[in-house]
Write an enzyme that holds these catalytic residues in place. Structure first.
Site, PDB file in Angstrom:
ATOM      1  N   ASP A 125      37.434 -19.096  53.352  1.00  0.00           N
ATOM      2  CA  ASP A 125      36.444 -18.462  54.213  1.00  0.00           C
ATOM      3  C   ASP A 125      35.896 -17.172  53.621  1.00  0.00           C
ATOM      4  O   ASP A 125      35.186 -16.425  54.302  1.00  0.00           O
ATOM      5  CB  ASP A 125      37.003 -18.211  55.623  1.00  0.00           C
ATOM      6  CG  ASP A 125      38.421 -17.696  55.631  1.00  0.00           C
ATOM      7  OD1 ASP A 125      38.984 -17.454  54.547  1.00  0.00           O
ATOM      8  OD2 ASP A 125      38.981 -17.532  56.726  1.00  0.00           O
ATOM      9  N   HIS A 138      48.607 -16.696  60.339  1.00  0.00           N
ATOM     10  CA  HIS A 138      48.557 -15.734  61.443  1.00  0.00           C
ATOM     11  C   HIS A 138      49.771 -15.836  62.375  1.00  0.00           C
ATOM     12  O   HIS A 138      50.004 -14.928  63.179  1.00  0.00           O
ATOM     13  CB  HIS A 138      47.284 -15.920  62.272  1.00  0.00           C
ATOM     14  CG  HIS A 138      46.030 -15.575  61.540  1.00  0.00           C
ATOM     15  ND1 HIS A 138      45.835 -14.372  60.898  1.00  0.00           N
ATOM     16  CD2 HIS A 138      44.885 -16.300  61.331  1.00  0.00           C
ATOM     17  CE1 HIS A 138      44.641 -14.362  60.328  1.00  0.00           C
ATOM     18  NE2 HIS A 138      44.048 -15.514  60.573  1.00  0.00           N
ATOM     19  N   HIS A 143      40.818 -13.578  56.181  1.00  0.00           N
ATOM     20  CA  HIS A 143      41.521 -12.860  57.252  1.00  0.00           C
ATOM     21  C   HIS A 143      42.931 -12.489  56.807  1.00  0.00           C
ATOM     22  O   HIS A 143      43.617 -13.278  56.153  1.00  0.00           O
ATOM     23  CB  HIS A 143      41.577 -13.719  58.512  1.00  0.00           C
ATOM     24  CG  HIS A 143      40.222 -14.105  59.027  1.00  0.00           C
ATOM     25  ND1 HIS A 143      39.611 -15.303  58.707  1.00  0.00           N
ATOM     26  CD2 HIS A 143      39.348 -13.439  59.829  1.00  0.00           C
ATOM     27  CE1 HIS A 143      38.425 -15.358  59.287  1.00  0.00           C
ATOM     28  NE2 HIS A 143      38.242 -14.247  59.972  1.00  0.00           N
TER      29      HIS A 143
END
Length: 342
Positions: free
Chosen positions: A284, A159, A197
């Protein structure tokens, strides 16, 4: 498979995360790495070594100097300002505001933050540096002849942009490793992000380049962090047009649909013919992850690890997310074992 690991990850031990309007213990915690290490030893995955030192030069090739200065000094500036809690951004240069870093840390932290969930605490900078060195060491082992290596990075990195932190990430480990390969003489690197993500930081760093192919399978940004990047129509810009590929997927996506996207991504990687592959290994996507909404089972990680292995490329795995703590070790190591079985 060789694993690179450092106990310095423990220096990143924040106590607070802003989640659902309250401060909670962070989902990204030291226990995640401990459980992965236990699993590595349990199955006898291979040798475990510590990282070498590389200095700041490989990191400066990706991240802006002022951003690195901010990370290095944030905690001391926060304390000097008299704040008692951990450093959390209270404001941002939002739309139609001046995009210029303030002098005061209370404003400066918001300038460099992309989200408010990630607090900065004592030891964060040192842990982030060590995490980047874990990735660089694993990459160098592959450059020296290893088929693959696992960089057990913590904090994670995908990120982090060249000038912003957030999503538990401070330095973009996979981007730093990719650039190190290119500096060494590689012509093309592929990065496959399988974290739930979207790897917004990695996309942002390489969006206008054709020497890095970036592919990300992730929760649709309408409903999943980081929300403001990761749509299918984001395909690169300028020289990078066509070298950014996003696979946003809806709530309750299971392995059948997810693996169809992985298959397409693997075919694109094969056509690109990179000198090496870097996998942003987030687990995840697991069905019981507390902050995600895919439905993969533990056996699915073996299956897709084997598919990645069939690409036949020198492959660096860099650990990213995964917050179903009791299963994170099994799922991460299943990918690595599946890869080795290919």
């Amino acid at each position: 498979m060789l694993t690179v690991h450092t106990e310095k990850h423990r220096l990143r031990a924040s106590k607070t995360e802003l989640y659902g309007g309250v401060l909670v213990p962070p989902f990204e915690c030291p226990e995640r790495v401990e459980i992965v290490m236990n699993r590595i030893q349990e199955v006898g995955l291979g040798e475990v070594i510590g990282p070498d030192s590389f200095g700041l030069d490989p990191i400066r090739r990706i991240h802006q100097p002022d951003f690195l200065d901010f990370l290095a000094n944030c905690w001391s500036e926060w304390q000097a300002a008299g704040f008692k809690g951990e450093a959390i951004a209270p404001n941002w240069p939002a739309r139609r505001m001046v995009q210029r870093p303030p002098n005061h840390i209370d404003g400066k932290i918001g300038y460099y933050a992309l989200a408010t969930e990630t607090s900065i605490s004592e030891g964060t900078w040192e842990a982030a540096l060590a995490s980047a060195e874990v990735a660089l060491t694993a990459r160098r082992k592959i450059s020296e002849g290893a088929r693959s290596a696992f960089a057990l990075c913590r904090p994670p990195g995908h990120h982090a942009t060249y000038d912003m932190y957030g999503g538990y990430c401070f330095l973009n480990n996979v981007a730093i490793a990719a650039q190190a390969w290119l500096v060494e003489g590689a012509e093309r690197i592929a990065i496959l992000d399988v974290d739930f993500h979207h790897g917004n930081g990695t996309q942002d760093i390489f969006y206008e380049r054709d020497d890095v192919l970036f592919l990300s399978l992730h929760g649709e940004p309408e409903n999943a962090f980081p929300y403001f990047l990761g749509y299918a129509n984001e395909t690169g810009s300028g020289k990078g047009e066509g070298y950014n590929v996003n696979y946003p997927l809806p709530e309750n996506t299971g392995f059948e649909r997810w693996s169809e996207c992985l298959e397409d991504a693997c075919k694109r990687i094969s056509r690109y013919a990179p000198d090496a592959l870097i996998v942003s290994l987030g687990v995840d996507t697991y069905k019981e992850d507390p902050i995600s909404f895919f439905k993969l089972d533990s056996d699915d990680y073996l299956t897709y690890g084997e598919r990645i292995g069939k690409l036949g490329l020198p492959t660096l795995f860099c650990f990213e997310g995964g917050y179903a703590v009791q299963q994170v070790g099994i799922n991460a190591v299943n990918v690595l074992e599946g890869f080795e079985q290919a």
